[in-house]
Design a protein around this motif. Structure first.
Motif, mmCIF file in Angstrom:
data_model
loop_
_atom_site.group_PDB
_atom_site.id
_atom_site.type_symbol
_atom_site.label_atom_id
_atom_site.label_comp_id
_atom_site.label_asym_id
_atom_site.label_seq_id
_atom_site.Cartn_x
_atom_site.Cartn_y
_atom_site.Cartn_z
ATOM 1 N N CYS A 304 39.840 29.550 63.061
ATOM 2 C CA CYS A 304 38.665 29.592 62.195
ATOM 3 C C CYS A 304 38.721 28.355 61.296
ATOM 4 N N PRO A 305 37.807 27.400 61.474
ATOM 5 C CA PRO A 305 37.907 26.129 60.725
ATOM 6 C C PRO A 305 37.836 26.301 59.209
ATOM 7 N N VAL A 306 37.167 27.358 58.728
ATOM 8 C CA VAL A 306 37.010 27.504 57.276
ATOM 9 C C VAL A 306 37.869 28.627 56.695
ATOM 10 N N GLN A 307 38.666 29.264 57.550
ATOM 11 C CA GLN A 307 39.497 30.405 57.125
ATOM 12 C C GLN A 307 38.677 31.522 56.474
ATOM 13 N N ALA A 308 37.476 31.751 56.998
ATOM 14 C CA ALA A 308 36.739 32.956 56.604
ATOM 15 C C ALA A 308 37.389 34.159 57.264
ATOM 16 N N LYS A 309 38.047 33.897 58.392
ATOM 17 C CA LYS A 309 38.821 34.947 59.065
ATOM 18 C C LYS A 309 40.166 35.049 58.361
ATOM 19 N N TYR A 310 40.611 36.276 58.142
ATOM 20 C CA TYR A 310 41.909 36.482 57.488
ATOM 21 C C TYR A 310 43.036 35.873 58.310
ATOM 22 N N ASN A 311 43.980 35.258 57.614
ATOM 23 C CA ASN A 311 45.278 34.966 58.240
ATOM 24 C C ASN A 311 46.355 35.225 57.198
ATOM 25 N N PRO A 312 47.593 35.508 57.635
ATOM 26 C CA PRO A 312 48.637 35.955 56.702
ATOM 27 C C PRO A 312 49.044 34.920 55.660
ATOM 28 N N LEU A 313 48.688 33.643 55.870
ATOM 29 C CA LEU A 313 49.001 32.650 54.834
ATOM 30 C C LEU A 313 48.288 33.008 53.531
ATOM 31 N N LYS A 314 47.145 33.680 53.664
ATOM 32 C CA LYS A 314 46.407 34.099 52.459
ATOM 33 C C LYS A 314 47.214 35.115 51.649
ATOM 34 N N THR A 315 47.873 36.014 52.358
ATOM 35 C CA THR A 315 48.695 37.019 51.681
ATOM 36 C C THR A 315 49.883 36.351 50.983
ATOM 37 N N ILE A 316 50.524 35.405 51.688
ATOM 38 C CA ILE A 316 51.675 34.722 51.094
ATOM 39 C C ILE A 316 51.233 33.936 49.860
ATOM 40 N N LYS A 317 50.114 33.226 50.008
ATOM 41 C CA LYS A 317 49.637 32.420 48.875
ATOM 42 C C LYS A 317 49.281 33.308 47.676
ATOM 43 N N SER A 318 48.606 34.412 47.934
ATOM 44 C CA SER A 318 48.216 35.274 46.815
ATOM 45 C C SER A 318 49.456 35.849 46.117
ATOM 46 N N ALA A 319 50.494 36.134 46.907
ATOM 47 C CA ALA A 319 51.729 36.670 46.321
ATOM 48 C C ALA A 319 52.415 35.617 45.447
ATOM 49 N N VAL A 320 52.509 34.396 45.979
ATOM 50 C CA VAL A 320 53.173 33.314 45.247
ATOM 51 C C VAL A 320 52.388 32.978 43.972
ATOM 52 N N ASP A 321 51.051 32.923 44.096
ATOM 53 C CA ASP A 321 50.208 32.625 42.920
ATOM 54 C C ASP A 321 50.366 33.691 41.839
ATOM 55 N N LYS A 322 50.441 34.941 42.292
ATOM 56 C CA LYS A 322 50.560 36.056 41.346
ATOM 57 C C LYS A 322 51.876 35.971 40.560
ATOM 58 N N LEU A 323 52.940 35.639 41.285
ATOM 59 C CA LEU A 323 54.247 35.535 40.629
ATOM 60 C C LEU A 323 54.247 34.411 39.593
ATOM 61 N N LYS A 324 53.596 33.307 39.972
ATOM 62 C CA LYS A 324 53.524 32.167 39.046
ATOM 63 C C LYS A 324 52.726 32.549 37.796
ATOM 64 N N GLU A 325 51.632 33.242 38.021
ATOM 65 C CA GLU A 325 50.788 33.668 36.901
ATOM 66 C C GLU A 325 51.578 34.584 35.960
ATOM 67 N N LEU A 326 52.303 35.515 36.561
ATOM 68 C CA LEU A 326 53.131 36.426 35.763
ATOM 69 C C LEU A 326 54.159 35.655 34.952
ATOM 70 N N SER A 327 54.807 34.713 35.618
ATOM 71 C CA SER A 327 55.858 33.930 34.974
ATOM 72 C C SER A 327 55.287 33.105 33.826
ATOM 73 N N ASP A 328 54.096 32.511 34.057
ATOM 74 C CA ASP A 328 53.452 31.693 33.016
ATOM 75 C C ASP A 328 53.075 32.538 31.796
ATOM 76 N N ASN A 329 52.770 33.802 32.041
ATOM 77 C CA ASN A 329 52.303 34.658 30.948
ATOM 78 C C ASN A 329 53.408 35.498 30.323
ATOM 79 N N THR A 330 54.635 35.263 30.781
ATOM 80 C CA THR A 330 55.743 36.063 30.251
ATOM 81 C C THR A 330 56.727 35.136 29.543
#
Lengths: 667, 164
Positions: A304-330
């Protein structure tokens, strides 16, 4: 790095590994994710992620054969199966029986794929998978069907296959989590499925996004086929045609109410909690605004050229981003309770080391710099718990290579796929094919019913890409037209005649297929042998594969139904099963032998199945290895049967369930 | 001085041949000049076809030029002349088919290969060539994976094939 003991070491950054990493790190655990594929593929920073994905896309554009793996690198250090190699499967060579091998000569093997699969069974195993970060769901079609209640109790209900140790009801909450994580677009009220009751989805349940619009040709199909009665084996069935739920972005559903799955430490349960904000589609990993809707690229498989279709990299990225956000706010001491994900790519797990008491001591992995070389550094990963999420075949290989799960001989056995039959023809008028996602509607009528006592169930998706799958269209049509093959008076066409001929022919091409359930057959298996290794000295899969009479009978019924449907719709049937095809098989129909060609679906499952007892399965209902208390085997390999659902959604649900079990063990 | 002059000549010749290439391409593909130029691929395709087949391409262009000059493209015999002298000519046939294939699919096939190998004997010359294939819009669609028509477009009635 090697001294650190993580809470959980996960092997494989596909959907199962991604979901585990996200849930576990979200619950404050430290996670190490080992990935065999290239470092470039796991880059999550925008510029690098975009550059890598564009390189996949350009590889796809210039690939002569746009097969599922065509955009993704096939590495010497972590090879992937190649479906194009199937044409080299040699049916003249004898089938090698289990007991005769490995004494036999290698040259007698039916297929030695050079790069990867070794095959010696009656039929070639026709599916592939991708050993790249994000896994095989980089090239999944995106169909997200739940399995049906009777799929979980097939043996009890119909006397075939095997029962699962869990029921549909047990898995249902995790299906909901999977549908949230993937971002499913679908219409719950249109899911008129056989063998379900009103509890199947439950009151008020909605998908996160509205259904993906059905194709124009689906509309033509519904007009002519829906509600019509056809007879199969003397029994009359009323055809139903419904929209297919899909893991690609559509318009958000205002009535969807859940936010992400959260760990309830007190109750030791994962729960979907009501969200305060409405659901937002998840865009590409390089830009959240890209891929907010499916844009109709008509290339979901392979990319999918635009990644409108789900792929697991989205899950990994959202997890990593969430951890960073938590760390920045703690601040201060609070940081220590925040989980972590460390990802090591170009790291191929090669052996699990086992303590005398059966517990896993560590995982050895080979880390390489050059993906085309054979050099590596042997390293060690240690954790309190280990989860193999490397793919059903790769999990089995690693267990076999390590002498793990030896309480019985089931590792690698019960390899399943859907056996796909294709039926294609020309519609009377332009149906506007080669547009939209690969399939947007299906006939669910034969997914469950009393016929399962006699033959396999199957789902019948209606395809949107002309004869691309059965005939390599439009490329073959072009070549044939200019060569005067199959044209009126065998004229070699050019100029306006060529335009007219191809425009008319391609716009009337119609294909549908039937994905037939395959039983867990003890003899269909993955094994290993010291003669067959890759550049790093890791094992290559040796595969034995065949179709049982039960599946063949289901296949034949599927073909009969397509014939009836084609008559209903005045489709000029062009289906042709070539006896020269290596996946050709015969079956007796009305007293005479008829030939068919099976296609792999890419739905590999069943190599470390779950069960009620340690004697006939590899993992328990928690997906924990019977023989190794700190080892979880996650993915389609744990499936007992495959039903008529594309397995990605079920795999994702199972990963949520496994994450819950692991968190429970760690607490 | 001489070198500069000859370079200028080369450019003139190549412009001239490119024009002949476009004329022949119109006759072979059924697409008009604007459709062909609109792909932005005229020069890369001309370069590719001469790289593969060399001098015979020039002979083919002059053969086509002769047909254009003697018959004109609206003459009833024009199409037969193209067929007999190019499509059915032993030397020109596979060059001509590959010129069509470049415009339609952006790829090259060895038509002398005895087996009709759809993909093994073919290669796509560049990502741009694939994305600019004219076969796709000719059937009311777009190259798979490129030039996406937008959300929900596949639900709408297809655009009829336009051919003048």
């Amino acid at each position: 790095m090697t001294d650190k003991i993580y809470d959980v070491v996960i092997v494989g950054a596909g959907v199962a590994g991604a979901v585990l990493a996200k849930v576990l790190s979200g619950a404050g655990k430290s996670v190490l994710l080992l990935e065999a594929g290239k470092q470039a593929g796991i880059e999550l920073e925008a510029v690098a992620a975009y550059a890598n994905y564009q390189s996949y896309l350009n590889t796809f554009y210039t690939a002569s054969a746009k097969v599922p793996n065509s955009p993704y690198p096939n590495l010497k250090t972590a090879p992937s199966p190649d479906v194009l190699a199937l044409s080299n499967f040699d049916v003249q060579k004898p089938v090698i029986e289990q007991d005769d091998w490995p004494k036999k000569d290698d040259s007698k093997l039916r297929l030695n794929q050079g790069s990867y699969f070794v095959q010696k069974g009656n039929l070639p195993f026709g599916s592939d998978y991708a050993r790249s970060p994000g896994g095989t769901m980089l090239h999944w079609l995106g169909t997200t069907l739940r399995m049906l209640p009777n799929d979980f109790r097939l043996k009890t209900t119909y006397g075939h296959g095997e029962d699962w140790p869990i029921s549909y009801e047990d898995l249902k909450p995790y299906y909901e989590m999977a549908e949230r994580e993937i971002g499913v677009s679908g219409a719950v009220d249109e899911q008129e499925l056989p063998g379900i009751d009103s509890n199947f989805f439950g009151a008020d349940y909605q998908y996160p996004m509205q259904k993906i619009p059905q194709s124009y040709l689906d509309g033509k199909f519904v007009e002519q086929a829906k509600g019509k009665t056809i007879k199969v084996n003397g029994v009359a069935y009323q055809l139903n045609v419904i929209s297919t739920p899909q893991g690609r972005n559509s318009t958000p559903n205002k009535n969807y109410k859940f936010s992400a799955a959260q760990w309830d430490a007190r109750q030791k349960k994962l729960k979907l909690v009501p969200g305060e904000e409405s659901y937002q589609p998840v865009g590409s990993i390089w830009d959240p605004h890209t891929g907010q809707r499916c844009e109709g690229n008509a290339s979901c498989v392979p990319i999918c050229p635009v990644q409108a279709k789900y792929n697991p990299l989205k899950t990994i990225k959202s997890a990593v981003d969430k951890l960073k956000e938590l760390s920045d706010n703690t601040t201060g001491g609070g940081k220590s309770s925040i989980g972590s994900i460390e990802i090591i790519a170009q790291a191929v797990a090669s052996k699990i080391e086992i303590e005398p008491d059966g517990r896993i001591k560590e995982i050895k992995y080979k880390q390489y710099k050059n993906p085309d070389g054979s050099d590596y550094v042997l390293k060690t990963a240690r954790g309190r718990i280990y989860a193999l999420a490397a793919h059903s075949v790769e999990n089995a290989k690693l267990l076999l290579a390590s002498g793990a799960c030896k309480g019985n001989d089931h590792v690698g056995r019960h390899l399943m796929d859907h056996t796909c039959g294709l039926a294609w023809g020309l519609m009377p008028k332009d149906i506007g094919g080669y547009r939209g996602p690969g399939s947007t509607s299906n006939i669910p009528t034969f997914r469950d019913g009393a016929f399962r006592k006699e033959h396999s169930a199957f789902i019948m998706p209606i395809d949107n890409w002309g004869w691309n799958w059965p005939a390599l269209s439009p490329f073959s049509d072009f070549i044939n037209a200019v060569n005067g093959q199959g044209t009126p008076q065998n004229e070699q066409l050019f100029g306006k005649k060529l335009r007219g001929y191809l425009g008319d022919r391609l716009s009337r091409q119609f294909n549908m297929h039937f994905e037939v359930e395959q039983m867990p057959d003890y003899n269909n298996r993955v094994t290993i042998h010291p003669r067959f290794t890759d550049a790093l000295g890791n094992f290559r899969p040796v595969i034995t594969y065949d179709l049982s009479d039960y599946s063949r009978a289901g296949f034949v019924a599927g073909r009969q139904i397509t014939k009836e449907i084609f008559k209903l719709m005045s489709v000029e049937d062009a289906t042709n099963y070539d006896p020269g095809n290596t996946s050709y098989f015969t079956y007796e129909v009305d007293g005479k032998e008829e030939g068919f060609v099976t296609n792999g679906a890419g739905h590999l499952a069943g190599t470390h199945r779950m069960g009620k007892s340690a004697t006939d399965s590899v993992v328990n209902s928690r997906q924990q290895a019977w023989d190794h208390k700190n080892l979880y085997l996650v993915g389609c390999g744990s499936m007992v049967t495959i039903g008529t659902s594309n397995p990605s959604l079920t795999m994702t649900a199972l990963a949520f369930s496994a994450a819950e079990s692991i968190l429970s063990d760690l607490s | 001085m001489n070198e500069a002059l000859s370079r200028k000549k080369d450019e003139e010749i190549s412009d001239y041949l490119l024009e002949q290439f476009l004329n022949l391409s119109r006759a072979l593909t059924g697409f008009d000049r604007v459709d062909l130029l609109g792909t932005g691929m005229a020069e890369p395709y001309y370069r590719e076809i001469t790289r593969i087949y060399k001098e015979p391409v020039i002979r083919l262009l002059f053969e086509a030029k002769a047909i254009f000059e003697v018959y004109g493209e609206h003459h009833p015999a024009f199409e037969d002349q193209i067929r007999q002298r190019i499509i059915e000519d032993i030397e020109f046939a596979q060059i001509a088919k590959n010129i069509i294939q470049l415009w339609y699919l952006g790829s090259y096939t060895n038509y002398n290969d005895p087996a009709p190998l759809i993909f093994k004997a073919a290669y796509i010359i560049s990502p741009e060539a694939y994305q600019n294939g004219l076969l796709w819009p000719n059937m009311g669609s777009h190259p798979a994976g490129a030039k996406q028509p937008g959300f929900g477009s596949w639900n709408l009635e297809p655009q009829t094939v336009k051919q003048d």
